[in-house]
Structures are given as structure tokens and as C-alpha cells.
Write a protein that holds these residues in place. Structure first.
Motif, PDB file in Angstrom:
ATOM      1  N   ILE A 339      53.799  65.205  49.800  1.00  0.00           N
ATOM      2  CA  ILE A 339      53.233  65.005  48.450  1.00  0.00           C
ATOM      3  C   ILE A 339      53.490  63.582  47.994  1.00  0.00           C
ATOM      4  O   ILE A 339      52.595  62.901  47.469  1.00  0.00           O
ATOM      5  CB  ILE A 339      53.841  66.011  47.432  1.00  0.00           C
ATOM      6  CG1 ILE A 339      53.471  67.454  47.782  1.00  0.00           C
ATOM      7  CG2 ILE A 339      53.441  65.665  46.002  1.00  0.00           C
ATOM      8  CD1 ILE A 339      52.020  67.826  47.575  1.00  0.00           C
ATOM      9  N   LEU A 340      54.729  63.112  48.204  1.00  0.00           N
ATOM     10  CA  LEU A 340      55.058  61.757  47.767  1.00  0.00           C
ATOM     11  C   LEU A 340      54.215  60.725  48.521  1.00  0.00           C
ATOM     12  O   LEU A 340      53.749  59.748  47.937  1.00  0.00           O
ATOM     13  CB  LEU A 340      56.547  61.461  47.976  1.00  0.00           C
ATOM     14  CG  LEU A 340      56.964  60.171  47.274  1.00  0.00           C
ATOM     15  CD1 LEU A 340      58.181  60.391  46.389  1.00  0.00           C
ATOM     16  CD2 LEU A 340      57.254  59.051  48.246  1.00  0.00           C
ATOM     17  N   LEU A 341      53.991  60.963  49.810  1.00  0.00           N
ATOM     18  CA  LEU A 341      53.147  60.050  50.590  1.00  0.00           C
ATOM     19  C   LEU A 341      51.728  60.013  50.032  1.00  0.00           C
ATOM     20  O   LEU A 341      51.136  58.936  49.876  1.00  0.00           O
ATOM     21  CB  LEU A 341      53.140  60.456  52.066  1.00  0.00           C
ATOM     22  CG  LEU A 341      52.228  59.639  52.991  1.00  0.00           C
ATOM     23  CD1 LEU A 341      52.590  58.162  52.969  1.00  0.00           C
ATOM     24  CD2 LEU A 341      52.290  60.179  54.431  1.00  0.00           C
ATOM     25  N   LEU A 342      51.187  61.176  49.704  1.00  0.00           N
ATOM     26  CA  LEU A 342      49.836  61.240  49.120  1.00  0.00           C
ATOM     27  C   LEU A 342      49.758  60.473  47.799  1.00  0.00           C
ATOM     28  O   LEU A 342      48.792  59.757  47.537  1.00  0.00           O
ATOM     29  CB  LEU A 342      49.425  62.705  48.910  1.00  0.00           C
ATOM     30  CG  LEU A 342      48.902  63.428  50.150  1.00  0.00           C
ATOM     31  CD1 LEU A 342      49.023  64.935  49.993  1.00  0.00           C
ATOM     32  CD2 LEU A 342      47.448  63.035  50.424  1.00  0.00           C
ATOM     33  N   GLU A 374      47.753  70.964  55.405  1.00  0.00           N
ATOM     34  CA  GLU A 374      46.731  71.542  54.518  1.00  0.00           C
ATOM     35  C   GLU A 374      47.336  71.891  53.154  1.00  0.00           C
ATOM     36  O   GLU A 374      46.763  71.578  52.107  1.00  0.00           O
ATOM     37  CB  GLU A 374      46.206  72.814  55.209  1.00  0.00           C
ATOM     38  CG  GLU A 374      45.156  73.569  54.445  1.00  0.00           C
ATOM     39  CD  GLU A 374      44.745  74.838  55.203  1.00  0.00           C
ATOM     40  OE1 GLU A 374      44.565  75.847  54.530  1.00  0.00           O
ATOM     41  OE2 GLU A 374      44.633  74.785  56.449  1.00  0.00           O
ATOM     42  N   GLU A 375      48.542  72.498  53.168  1.00  0.00           N
ATOM     43  CA  GLU A 375      49.191  72.923  51.910  1.00  0.00           C
ATOM     44  C   GLU A 375      49.472  71.728  50.991  1.00  0.00           C
ATOM     45  O   GLU A 375      49.238  71.792  49.780  1.00  0.00           O
ATOM     46  CB  GLU A 375      50.523  73.644  52.199  1.00  0.00           C
ATOM     47  CG  GLU A 375      50.397  74.977  52.914  1.00  0.00           C
ATOM     48  CD  GLU A 375      50.145  74.812  54.419  1.00  0.00           C
ATOM     49  OE1 GLU A 375      49.692  75.793  55.039  1.00  0.00           O
ATOM     50  OE2 GLU A 375      50.383  73.708  54.953  1.00  0.00           O
ATOM     51  N   ALA A 376      49.978  70.641  51.581  1.00  0.00           N
ATOM     52  CA  ALA A 376      50.317  69.451  50.788  1.00  0.00           C
ATOM     53  C   ALA A 376      49.070  68.835  50.161  1.00  0.00           C
ATOM     54  O   ALA A 376      49.071  68.450  48.987  1.00  0.00           O
ATOM     55  CB  ALA A 376      51.035  68.421  51.657  1.00  0.00           C
ATOM     56  N   ILE A 377      47.987  68.757  50.939  1.00  0.00           N
ATOM     57  CA  ILE A 377      46.731  68.164  50.427  1.00  0.00           C
ATOM     58  C   ILE A 377      46.191  69.005  49.270  1.00  0.00           C
ATOM     59  O   ILE A 377      45.782  68.477  48.226  1.00  0.00           O
ATOM     60  CB  ILE A 377      45.688  68.018  51.558  1.00  0.00           C
ATOM     61  CG1 ILE A 377      46.198  67.020  52.611  1.00  0.00           C
ATOM     62  CG2 ILE A 377      44.338  67.561  51.003  1.00  0.00           C
ATOM     63  CD1 ILE A 377      45.406  66.997  53.902  1.00  0.00           C
ATOM     64  N   LEU A 378      46.196  70.333  49.429  1.00  0.00           N
ATOM     65  CA  LEU A 378      45.690  71.221  48.368  1.00  0.00           C
ATOM     66  C   LEU A 378      46.555  71.131  47.113  1.00  0.00           C
ATOM     67  O   LEU A 378      46.044  71.120  45.990  1.00  0.00           O
ATOM     68  CB  LEU A 378      45.625  72.666  48.868  1.00  0.00           C
ATOM     69  CG  LEU A 378      44.575  72.949  49.965  1.00  0.00           C
ATOM     70  CD1 LEU A 378      44.696  74.374  50.471  1.00  0.00           C
ATOM     71  CD2 LEU A 378      43.159  72.677  49.446  1.00  0.00           C
ATOM     72  N   LYS A 379      47.870  71.043  47.304  1.00  0.00           N
ATOM     73  CA  LYS A 379      48.774  70.937  46.152  1.00  0.00           C
ATOM     74  C   LYS A 379      48.551  69.616  45.421  1.00  0.00           C
ATOM     75  O   LYS A 379      48.539  69.557  44.191  1.00  0.00           O
ATOM     76  CB  LYS A 379      50.237  71.065  46.594  1.00  0.00           C
ATOM     77  CG  LYS A 379      51.175  71.142  45.392  1.00  0.00           C
ATOM     78  CD  LYS A 379      52.590  71.492  45.765  1.00  0.00           C
ATOM     79  CE  LYS A 379      53.429  71.584  44.492  1.00  0.00           C
ATOM     80  NZ  LYS A 379      54.818  71.891  44.756  1.00  0.00           N
ATOM     81  N   TRP A 380      48.405  68.522  46.207  1.00  0.00           N
ATOM     82  CA  TRP A 380      48.131  67.210  45.595  1.00  0.00           C
ATOM     83  C   TRP A 380      46.845  67.295  44.773  1.00  0.00           C
ATOM     84  O   TRP A 380      46.787  66.811  43.644  1.00  0.00           O
ATOM     85  CB  TRP A 380      48.009  66.130  46.691  1.00  0.00           C
ATOM     86  CG  TRP A 380      47.486  64.837  46.130  1.00  0.00           C
ATOM     87  CD1 TRP A 380      48.217  63.836  45.565  1.00  0.00           C
ATOM     88  CD2 TRP A 380      46.114  64.431  46.037  1.00  0.00           C
ATOM     89  NE1 TRP A 380      47.393  62.838  45.121  1.00  0.00           N
ATOM     90  CE2 TRP A 380      46.079  63.179  45.390  1.00  0.00           C
ATOM     91  CE3 TRP A 380      44.905  65.017  46.421  1.00  0.00           C
ATOM     92  CZ2 TRP A 380      44.896  62.485  45.136  1.00  0.00           C
ATOM     93  CZ3 TRP A 380      43.710  64.331  46.158  1.00  0.00           C
ATOM     94  CH2 TRP A 380      43.716  63.079  45.521  1.00  0.00           C
ATOM     95  N   LYS A 399      34.739  67.617  48.983  1.00  0.00           N
ATOM     96  CA  LYS A 399      34.170  68.323  50.141  1.00  0.00           C
ATOM     97  C   LYS A 399      35.256  68.718  51.139  1.00  0.00           C
ATOM     98  O   LYS A 399      35.245  69.822  51.674  1.00  0.00           O
ATOM     99  CB  LYS A 399      33.123  67.433  50.837  1.00  0.00           C
ATOM    100  CG  LYS A 399      31.797  67.402  50.118  1.00  0.00           C
ATOM    101  CD  LYS A 399      30.799  66.617  50.950  1.00  0.00           C
ATOM    102  CE  LYS A 399      29.466  66.516  50.208  1.00  0.00           C
ATOM    103  NZ  LYS A 399      28.494  65.693  50.969  1.00  0.00           N
ATOM    104  N   PHE A 400      36.180  67.797  51.388  1.00  0.00           N
ATOM    105  CA  PHE A 400      37.238  68.059  52.350  1.00  0.00           C
ATOM    106  C   PHE A 400      38.130  69.205  51.871  1.00  0.00           C
ATOM    107  O   PHE A 400      38.509  70.087  52.651  1.00  0.00           O
ATOM    108  CB  PHE A 400      38.050  66.775  52.575  1.00  0.00           C
ATOM    109  CG  PHE A 400      39.138  66.921  53.619  1.00  0.00           C
ATOM    110  CD1 PHE A 400      38.859  67.445  54.875  1.00  0.00           C
ATOM    111  CD2 PHE A 400      40.451  66.542  53.345  1.00  0.00           C
ATOM    112  CE1 PHE A 400      39.848  67.575  55.834  1.00  0.00           C
ATOM    113  CE2 PHE A 400      41.455  66.676  54.294  1.00  0.00           C
ATOM    114  CZ  PHE A 400      41.149  67.196  55.548  1.00  0.00           C
ATOM    115  N   VAL A 401      38.432  69.218  50.577  1.00  0.00           N
ATOM    116  CA  VAL A 401      39.271  70.272  50.003  1.00  0.00           C
ATOM    117  C   VAL A 401      38.550  71.622  50.077  1.00  0.00           C
ATOM    118  O   VAL A 401      39.155  72.645  50.424  1.00  0.00           O
ATOM    119  CB  VAL A 401      39.672  69.923  48.549  1.00  0.00           C
ATOM    120  CG1 VAL A 401      40.233  71.138  47.816  1.00  0.00           C
ATOM    121  CG2 VAL A 401      40.709  68.793  48.547  1.00  0.00           C
TER     122      VAL A 401
END
Length: 420
Positions: A339-342, A374-380, A399-401
Motif C-alpha cells: 500500500i505504501l509503495l502504491l 491484487e488485494e493491495a491494488i484493490l484496497k488502494w 478498467k484494470f480494477v
């Protein structure tokens, strides 16, 4: 005809009167001192009367010329010899800072006297700062009570912006540090400063003059550790200053670590060596993985000279990050690190305008490289993003999400090409 010049007649025995503006005034601080001392003795301990007397005297006396003498008298009662001792043969006053009551309220009243005087005679500002610097160098010549009063006054003046924090350079004098005078003085000074304002005022002023990383220098080299500083000032009731110094030390360590990482990358050191070295620093300086991934990201992105053309920078970034993805992967073993990286990526792409259209492509690349889950991207996407460029980046990721949410396991590889 003779070439000799005819001499002009000269007047003899004539005396010319020197113009008043060409006459040099004799420097006579003794006479100045007597006048000021006499006035202070008449006003007594009434500080309002003192302020009025000083205001009125400035119109008659040469404050600009005798600034040092004036401030010596107001602080110590008379002119100070080198080292901080008073000249015995001169008239002195008992109504000065050093003979006042040793409490914060009295020191605040004295600070007002100096404040009014300098507001009235603005040209005294520089001379007053020079006086404080000098007084700090003379600390060993004063009694403990005199030092305490000067420390409290200095803290109040610093809190109210009457003097610059650069005057604290005098406290780093080797003899004062070695004998523990600097640290003891600093306790009283910072206590009155924080009482008057807060730790943020201290932090801001120290940063402004580049002294926020020098607090440990108040101690001799053999005691110059964060642990010793923390214990000394916490025991003295200044935990907020201890925390600030510890935080500054951590920031300094992180900057050094980032510099080392960049140097290792520039040398082309193997990733396994860079990772091992970084993990060792994490352990030594108690750095979390979340902090570490932020340092690694900044290091990876800092040492490249990026193309100024938006259409070319994305391609350059993808190629660069593909190469360094194993380094990023080594420090994203936790969801919080991802998350921090995102967030760091979002901020970077927003702050560097050429990267505004690169964000989604970088996320996809790091997802494929198993750096981001996938989980981190969706949470971000749903809750952990920050305000910087939010609408632009969320639209890019839409679109990616959707694909992440809807695609069945095993279909990811097939569909990734559609969102690149």
C-alpha cells in the motif's frame, strides 16, 4: 616663453575651522555607561519605567555606537570584560537581568523590555543578536543563577522570533560542551521556549538555520548518542525534545541509507548484495519494511535522468522498473508495504508531471512482477489512495480494477494484455 608654471600665492597663518561633520567623536563607553546606570538606578525595578527611560534616552544617546555597552548593562549591570567578568572600577547598576528574580514570569517581563527597545530602534536588532552570541560564550564566567536567567530569557526571545536560532552556535563551543555547561543551559532554554510556544516552533526555527541535526553536539563526543541525549532531556522533563532529536536522527539515517543505495545501484552491485546490506541497516537502525520500501522506491527513481517527453518517459520507466522489480519485491512482503509503495508511486507520478499518464502501466508491470498483489491494488483503489491526482489515477485504473474484481483465477495472464 618660459615653460615654468607660476606658483599661486598661498595664505600663511590662516587657520581653517574643521566642519562639524568631519570631526571624529571620541569613543567613550564609560560616559555612556554612567548616563545609563544613573537612569536605571532612578527607575529602580519598575520595568515599565525602564522601558520608557530607554525609549526616551535613544533620542539623546548614541545607541548605534554603544549597543554592546547598553546590552551589557541591561543584562549584567555594567560593561563585561572578556570572559564575562564585570569591570570593578566603573559605576554599576543593581537593576539588571542578572539581579532579577529567577522565574519565568520575571524573564517574560524582561523580554518585553528588550522587545520594546528593539522595535523602537530597529538598528539595534543585529547588535542584540551579537550580544546574545557573546553572552553564551561567556557562560562559564556567570553564576548558575545568572546562567538560568539568561537561558530562560533566550528561550522566550527565540520563541517570539526576536532573535535567530543561529545564536545557538555559541553553545557548541568546545569548553562549554566539555564541562556540561551547554547541555545544562539548553535544558532551561528549551523549557522556556516550549512553555512559550511548542516543540513545532523549536523544530521550525532549528530547521530554518540548519541546526535540526546538531542537537547531539551539546554533549562531548564520548556521550554523543541518541540514547544519552534522550535520557538526559527526558529526565529533565523535555521528552518532546528527546523525541524530536530521535526523529531527526532517524531521518538522517534514512538519508544516508538512500545515498548508499543509490551508490550501490550506480556501481551495478548485485541485487542480493544490495538487499542484504539494506536488511542489515533495517535491523541496526530499527527501520520498518514500510519505511524501507519508501527509501528503495525513491532511490530507484532518483538516480535516473528521465526523458522530458511524456510519450517516451513511460517506456523508459517500464524498462527501468522491470530491471529493478526484484529489489522492490524484496521489501513488499507485507500488505502495508505494498500500500505504501502504491501511495509513493501515486505521489511521484503527480509531482513529476511527465509521469501523469504512466501510473497505470507501472502498476500493471509491478503486478505482473509479483511486487504488488491484487488485494493491495484493490484496497488502494477503494480507500488507501491519497488526494494527489486522485481523479486522474482512479480513472486510469478503472478498467484494470474491474478486471481484477471480475476475472477468474487462472485468467489473469490472458487478460493482462487487454489492459496494458
Amino acid at each position: 616663453m618660459s615653460n615654468q608654471k607660476i606658483q599661486k600665492p598661498t595664505l600663511t597663518g590662516q587657520r581653517f575651522k574643521t566642519r562639524k561633520r568631519d570631526e571624529k567623536k571620541v569613543f567613550d563607553p564609560t560616559q555612556f555607561q554612567e548616563t545609563i546606570v544613573q537612569g536605571l538606578n532612578q527607575t529602580g525595578s519598575d520595568l515599565d519605567a525602564v522601558a520608557k527611560f530607554l525609549d526616551a534616552s535613544g533620542a539623546k544617546l548614541d545607541y548605534r555606537r554603544y549597543a554592546e555597552t547598553l546590552f551589557d548593562i541591561l543584562v549584567a549591570g555594567g560593561m563585561l570584560a572578556p570572559g564575562g567578568t564585570l569591570s570593578d572600577d566603573l559605576t554599576r547598576t543593581e537593576f539588571c537581568l542578572f539581579t532579577a528574580q529567577e522565574d519565568l514570569e520575571t524573564m517574560q517581563a524582561y523580554a518585553q523590555v528588550f522587545n520594546k527597545l528593539i522595535r523602537r530602534y530597529k538598528y539595534l536588532e543585529k547588535g542584540f543578536e551579537e550580544e546574545i552570541k557573546k553572552l553564551l560564550l561567556f557562560l562559564k564566567g556567570f553564576t548558575e543563577s545568572e546562567r538560568n536567567k539568561l537561558a530562560m530569557l533566550t528561550g522566550i526571545l527565540l520563541a517570539n522570533g526576536n532573535i535567530s536560532a543561529s545564536i545557538l552556535n555559541s553553545l557548541y563551543n568546545e569548553n562549554l560542551v566539555k564541562e556540561g555547561v551547554s547541555a545544562a543551559f539548553a535544558v532551561k532554554l528549551f523549557k522556556s521556549w516550549i512553555h512559550e510556544k511548542d516543540i513545532n516552533s523549536v523544530a521550525g526555527s532549528l530547521r530554518k538555520v540548519g541546526m535540526d541535526n546538531r542537537l547531539l553536539e551539546l554533549f562531548p563526543a564520548n556521550k554523543r548518542s541518541c540514547e544519552h541525549f534522550s535520557k538526559y532531556f527526558t529526565d529533565a522533563g523535555l521528552k518532546e525534545l528527546s523525541d524530536f532529536a530521535r526523529n531527526q536522527q532517524a531521518i538522517g539515517s534514512r538519508k544516508e541509507l538512500q545515498k548508499d543505495l543509490q551508490e550501490q545501484m550506480e556501481r551495478g552491485d548485485p541485487f542480493k548484495d544490495i538487499i542484504a546490506s539494506a536488511r542489515e541497516e533495517m535491523k541496526k537502525n530499527n527501520i520498518s519494511e514500510q519505511t524501507m520500501i519508501g527509501i528503495v522506491w525513491t532511490s530507484v527513481m532518483s538516480y535516473v535522468e528521465w526523458n522530458k517527453k511524456e510519450e517516451l518517459v513511460t517506456e523508459q520507466a517500464i524498462k527501468h522498473l522491470k530491471q529493478y522489480s526484484p529489489l522492490l519485491k524484496a521489501f513488499t512482503s507485507q500488505g502495508a508495504s505494498e500500500i505504501l509503495l502504491l501511495v509513493k508511486m501515486q505521489e511521484y507520478c503527480y509531482d513529476n508531471i511527465h509521469f501523469m499518464n504512466s501510473f497505470q502501466k507501472i502498476v500493471v508491470l509491478l503486478y505482473k512482477a509479483d511486487v504488488l498483489s491484487e488485494e493491495a491494488i484493490l484496497k488502494w483503489y477503494t480507500e488507501a489512495h491519497v488526494a494527489k491526482g486522485r481523479s486522474v489515477f482512479l480513472e486510469q485504473m478503472k478498467k484494470f480494477v474491474e478486471w481484477l474484481k471480475n476475472a477468474e483465477e487462472g485468467e489473469h495472464g490472458l487478460h493482462l494484455t487487454l489492459v496494458r
